[in-house]
Design a protein around this motif. Sequence first.
Motif, PDB file in Angstrom:
ATOM      1  N   GLN A 215       7.662  11.052 -31.102  1.00  0.00           N
ATOM      2  CA  GLN A 215       6.518  10.897 -32.320  1.00  0.00           C
ATOM      3  C   GLN A 215       6.371  12.683 -32.638  1.00  0.00           C
ATOM      4  O   GLN A 215       5.826  13.406 -31.914  1.00  0.00           O
ATOM      5  N   ARG A 216       6.534  12.582 -34.118  1.00  0.00           N
ATOM      6  CA  ARG A 216       6.325  14.521 -34.514  1.00  0.00           C
ATOM      7  C   ARG A 216       4.713  14.580 -34.781  1.00  0.00           C
ATOM      8  O   ARG A 216       4.215  13.520 -34.998  1.00  0.00           O
ATOM      9  N   LEU A 217       4.541  15.779 -34.621  1.00  0.00           N
ATOM     10  CA  LEU A 217       3.234  16.168 -34.943  1.00  0.00           C
ATOM     11  C   LEU A 217       2.743  16.141 -36.387  1.00  0.00           C
ATOM     12  O   LEU A 217       3.619  16.097 -37.250  1.00  0.00           O
ATOM     13  N   ARG A 253       5.534  24.121 -27.452  1.00  0.00           N
ATOM     14  CA  ARG A 253       5.358  23.227 -26.409  1.00  0.00           C
ATOM     15  C   ARG A 253       3.693  23.297 -25.629  1.00  0.00           C
ATOM     16  O   ARG A 253       3.347  22.386 -25.567  1.00  0.00           O
ATOM     17  N   SER A 254       3.374  24.552 -25.775  1.00  0.00           N
ATOM     18  CA  SER A 254       1.807  24.585 -25.330  1.00  0.00           C
ATOM     19  C   SER A 254       1.061  23.991 -26.328  1.00  0.00           C
ATOM     20  O   SER A 254       0.194  22.987 -25.759  1.00  0.00           O
ATOM     21  N   ASP A 260      -1.953  16.882 -27.606  1.00  0.00           N
ATOM     22  CA  ASP A 260      -1.640  15.407 -26.945  1.00  0.00           C
ATOM     23  C   ASP A 260      -2.802  15.227 -25.982  1.00  0.00           C
ATOM     24  O   ASP A 260      -3.536  13.990 -25.877  1.00  0.00           O
ATOM     25  N   HIS A 261      -3.300  16.279 -25.161  1.00  0.00           N
ATOM     26  CA  HIS A 261      -4.202  15.899 -23.920  1.00  0.00           C
ATOM     27  C   HIS A 261      -5.649  16.383 -24.419  1.00  0.00           C
ATOM     28  O   HIS A 261      -6.371  15.647 -24.098  1.00  0.00           O
ATOM     29  N   LYS A 264      -6.498  19.096 -29.559  1.00  0.00           N
ATOM     30  CA  LYS A 264      -6.670  20.640 -30.241  1.00  0.00           C
ATOM     31  C   LYS A 264      -5.853  20.687 -31.382  1.00  0.00           C
ATOM     32  O   LYS A 264      -4.730  20.417 -31.178  1.00  0.00           O
ATOM     33  N   ARG A 265      -6.365  20.949 -32.652  1.00  0.00           N
ATOM     34  CA  ARG A 265      -5.669  21.364 -33.751  1.00  0.00           C
ATOM     35  C   ARG A 265      -4.607  22.522 -33.359  1.00  0.00           C
ATOM     36  O   ARG A 265      -4.990  23.462 -32.593  1.00  0.00           O
ATOM     37  N   PRO A 266      -3.445  22.173 -33.229  1.00  0.00           N
ATOM     38  CA  PRO A 266      -2.285  23.148 -32.899  1.00  0.00           C
ATOM     39  C   PRO A 266      -2.161  24.217 -33.722  1.00  0.00           C
ATOM     40  O   PRO A 266      -2.318  23.927 -35.067  1.00  0.00           O
TER      41      PRO A 266
END
Length: 430
Positions: A215-217, A253-254, A260-261, A264-266
């Motif tokens: 699943q893409r962001l 990746r971070s 995901d966990h 938090k806005r990437p």
Amino acid sequence: MATERLDVIIFGATGFTGKYTVYEAVSVLKDLRWGIAGRNREKLQTVLKEMGAKAKKDLSQIPIIIADVNDEASLIEMAKSCRIVVNTAGPYRFYGENVVRACIEAGTHHVDVSGEPQYMETMQLKYNERAKERGVYIVSACGFDSIPADMGIVFVEKNFDGVVNSVETFLVNGAKDVSADSGRAGLNTGTWESAVYGLAHADELRGIRQELYPQRLPKFFPILKHRPLLFKSTEVNKVCLPFPGSDRSVVMRSQRFLYDHDKKRPVQMHAYIGFPSWLVAIVVALFATLFGLLTKFKLGRILLLKYPGIMSGGFVSPSGPSEARMEKTYFKMTMKATGWPSSQRLAEGSDQYTEPPTKTLMVRVSGPNPGYGSTCVALLSTAVTILRESSKMPSTGGVLPPGAAFSKTSLISELEKHEHGMKFEILANK
């Protein structure tokens, strides 16, 4: 009675990076019980003698463990004899997986200095769930690739007082004076080989990532645009090219993990490297293009791997750079972050802003001897942090990049304590 487990074992200690990791271990691991491991006892003893003399410390009583990357039983025995394996034996594409697997089965943590995205993402795809089951942390990219960028963004977010939309990194490498040592190479063949194989198999990444992240962001706006292929940066007053290392893949990746966990806005990120003039940047770009083309063909790879000195114009050799040359080198990574002040924070991390970013933060991460000083200190510091602060890390273990693993720990403070560590500083906050 069984021998008490060591805290740390440095595996691959006779290699170029390995022996300097042994040297830095004298200070970084001074309060821990540590040993070294590899295939050849005599060579391991020689490393202890040489690095002990350099550090003015008797290392003759440091435990030596015999382990071979092609002997699974010896790797498992090594892993069982310590709490964390510091793995310096690359290229990791060929030699890393057996060590990772042995550590997971032994219930032992593992850190390395890989800058190879295919290796790192394959390890996450294959072993993340098993590592979580065993309560084991497997963390790669714990050296110059890619602690400055990944932990730099952690530092940015801790000091931004708002929401970060994007970060651009501008890496500048330099030397105080290498004129007296200009005849020696600047890179060892192990790093060269990793680059050759990494580019040769770069096409593998798309398939790995599709499996890793089915699943893409969601798209976050405004989208951070790429700079031109070649441009003059006002941020560092250098002519810049896109940085070809693993920084961006590690950072993303971070950011994916934290989204995901923690919801938090990437942070979006692009990485660049700066050169002193247009001429130098153009020459580097042409060499990089030729290097990339050669890696795509079998004959090209044979030439690059068989004649690294000739193919690199003398920059690469098995002996690597001299200590005098290494000690004169340094890096500075300037990071420009843009986003919104805390007064404009949205309710959910997945919510979208309708106004452009209004806030900017400039920070710098810097350090000496990036290839073998800062890298070795960073690698050992991540090991120390896992041993001392696992309660502040993602609670189930797993195969993680540094930013995801250490975002809530004091790793940055640990890095700043050492002579060959890294400095994190704020340059401007608007």
